[in-house]
Design an enzyme around this catalytic site. Structure first.
Site, PDB file in Angstrom:
ATOM      1  NE  ARG A 129     -63.674  41.477  -7.749  1.00  0.00           N
ATOM      2  CZ  ARG A 129     -62.610  42.161  -7.375  1.00  0.00           C
ATOM      3  NH1 ARG A 129     -61.502  41.511  -6.984  1.00  0.00           N
ATOM      4  NH2 ARG A 129     -62.607  43.487  -7.373  1.00  0.00           N
ATOM      5  CE  LYS A 153     -64.275  42.471 -11.744  1.00  0.00           C
ATOM      6  NZ  LYS A 153     -65.287  43.536 -11.728  1.00  0.00           N
ATOM      7  CG  HIS A 228     -70.585  40.452  -6.097  1.00  0.00           C
ATOM      8  ND1 HIS A 228     -69.260  40.216  -6.407  1.00  0.00           N
ATOM      9  CD2 HIS A 228     -70.729  41.806  -6.157  1.00  0.00           C
ATOM     10  CE1 HIS A 228     -68.643  41.362  -6.643  1.00  0.00           C
ATOM     11  NE2 HIS A 228     -69.509  42.334  -6.511  1.00  0.00           N
ATOM     12  NE  ARG A 231     -65.789  42.295  -4.368  1.00  0.00           N
ATOM     13  CZ  ARG A 231     -64.503  42.558  -4.159  1.00  0.00           C
ATOM     14  NH1 ARG A 231     -63.798  41.802  -3.335  1.00  0.00           N
ATOM     15  NH2 ARG A 231     -63.917  43.572  -4.763  1.00  0.00           N
ATOM     16  CG  HIS A 254     -62.908  48.262  -4.914  1.00  0.00           C
ATOM     17  ND1 HIS A 254     -63.699  48.725  -3.884  1.00  0.00           N
ATOM     18  CD2 HIS A 254     -63.541  47.164  -5.408  1.00  0.00           C
ATOM     19  CE1 HIS A 254     -64.749  47.935  -3.758  1.00  0.00           C
ATOM     20  NE2 HIS A 254     -64.678  46.980  -4.666  1.00  0.00           N
ATOM     21  CE1 TYR A 263     -70.220  46.844  -1.301  1.00  0.00           C
ATOM     22  CE2 TYR A 263     -68.178  47.792  -2.100  1.00  0.00           C
ATOM     23  CZ  TYR A 263     -69.170  46.846  -2.185  1.00  0.00           C
ATOM     24  OH  TYR A 263     -69.118  45.896  -3.180  1.00  0.00           O
TER      25      TYR A 263
END
Length: 286
Positions: A129, A153, A228, A231, A254, A263
């Site tokens: 990111r 994150k 993004h 990504r 994630h 995806y």
């Protein structure tokens, strides 16, 4: 927000949203506001913000009132009474095909091209990111082990194995790195003034690259490309190459495999290939 571990970028964004919300109350005390005040503010953003952005605004307001309650400055959280907007589901993420990504790399330029190439490759071939690029430090690059340690994150650390070519590029970036303005600055990517490269500067590097790429590929002029989207390209590329979705989940950092599932889309050529296996019996219908 600091205590809860929010990133600096999230802190700034939430603070901006709350300032705008308080202004919308037009002098009404925050603890006197109700559900309809929150709804009115969200509705006022409908023309300038999408569903996801408005949901983020609602999250900011909920967090604000939760803090007021903690500090005994409010007795209830009216934002909890407001439902989040429904967002589009199963929408195929925008991504570049592998050959398009390769073509894009040729347009990475700038005075510090090695640095910019390193940034672009980390986003497109490691799935980082933009905030993770911004936070990357020299000590996070473990060249001998062939990995980078990413602070992502949810304040989670993630070890990402780095492809051999990218290891070499990052080694060059480290050698050519400008002496920082402050002796203790540990940022891996620094500006021409020796300061940590900001998120906005990283986005600008990508934006200039995409603009140059689109000039040479007018058929993709309408494609909305951003950091993004690189990504998205990384995740899609892995799954198309047969990598287990659980591994992709870990590489992407994630929290839930449901996030990774977006995806698993198929592209147009795969659809055409599937339909070419259908044999309609022409004789039977004539």
């Amino acid at each position: 927000m600091k205590q809860a571990g929010y990133t600096n970028a999230t802190q700034k964004e939430y603070a901006r949203e709350i300032e705008a919300y308080l202004q919308s109350l037009d002098g009404l005390a925050a603890d006197a506001a109700g559900k309809m005040n929150v709804i009115a503010f969200l509705v006022s953003k409908r023309t300038t913000a999408g569903d996801r952005t408005r949901n983020r605004t609602l999250s900011a307001i909920r967090a604000f009132y939760a803090a007021l309650i903690d500090f005994e400055m409010a007795s209830r959280n009216p934002a909890l009474e407001v439902k989040k907007s429904k967002t589009e589901k199963n929408k195929k993420p925008v991504y570049l095909e592998e050959e398009e990504l390769v073509a894009t790399l040729a347009h990475v330029g700038g005075r510090y091209r090695s640095r910019n190439i390193g940034i672009f490759l980390l986003m497109s071939y490691c799935g980082l990111r933009v905030g993770e690029i911004h936070r990357l430090n020299l000590r996070d690059f473990k060249k001998a082990k062939g990995i980078i340690e990413v602070f992502g994150k949810g304040r989670k650390w993630n070890e990402i194995p780095v492809p051999e070519v990218l290891l070499s590029v990052l080694g060059e970036v480290e050698q050519e790195r400008i002496a920082p303005y402050r002796a203790k600055e540990d940022a891996f990517f620094v500006s021409q003034k020796g300061k940590r490269l900001s998120i906005r500067q990283i986005q600008k590097i990508a934006g200039l690259t995409f603009a140059a790429f689109k000039e040479q590929h007018p058929d993709l002029a309408d494609m909305k490309l951003s950091c993004h989207k690189l990504r998205h390209t990384f995740a899609t590329m892995l799954l198309k190459n047969g990598v287990d979705i659980r591994v992709v989940k870990e590489l992407m950092g994630h929290a839930s495999i449901e996030t990774t599932m977006i995806y698993t889309h198929v592209n147009d050529s795969q659809k055409k290939e599937a339909m070419s296996t259908i044999n309609i019996p022409l004789r039977a219908i004539r």
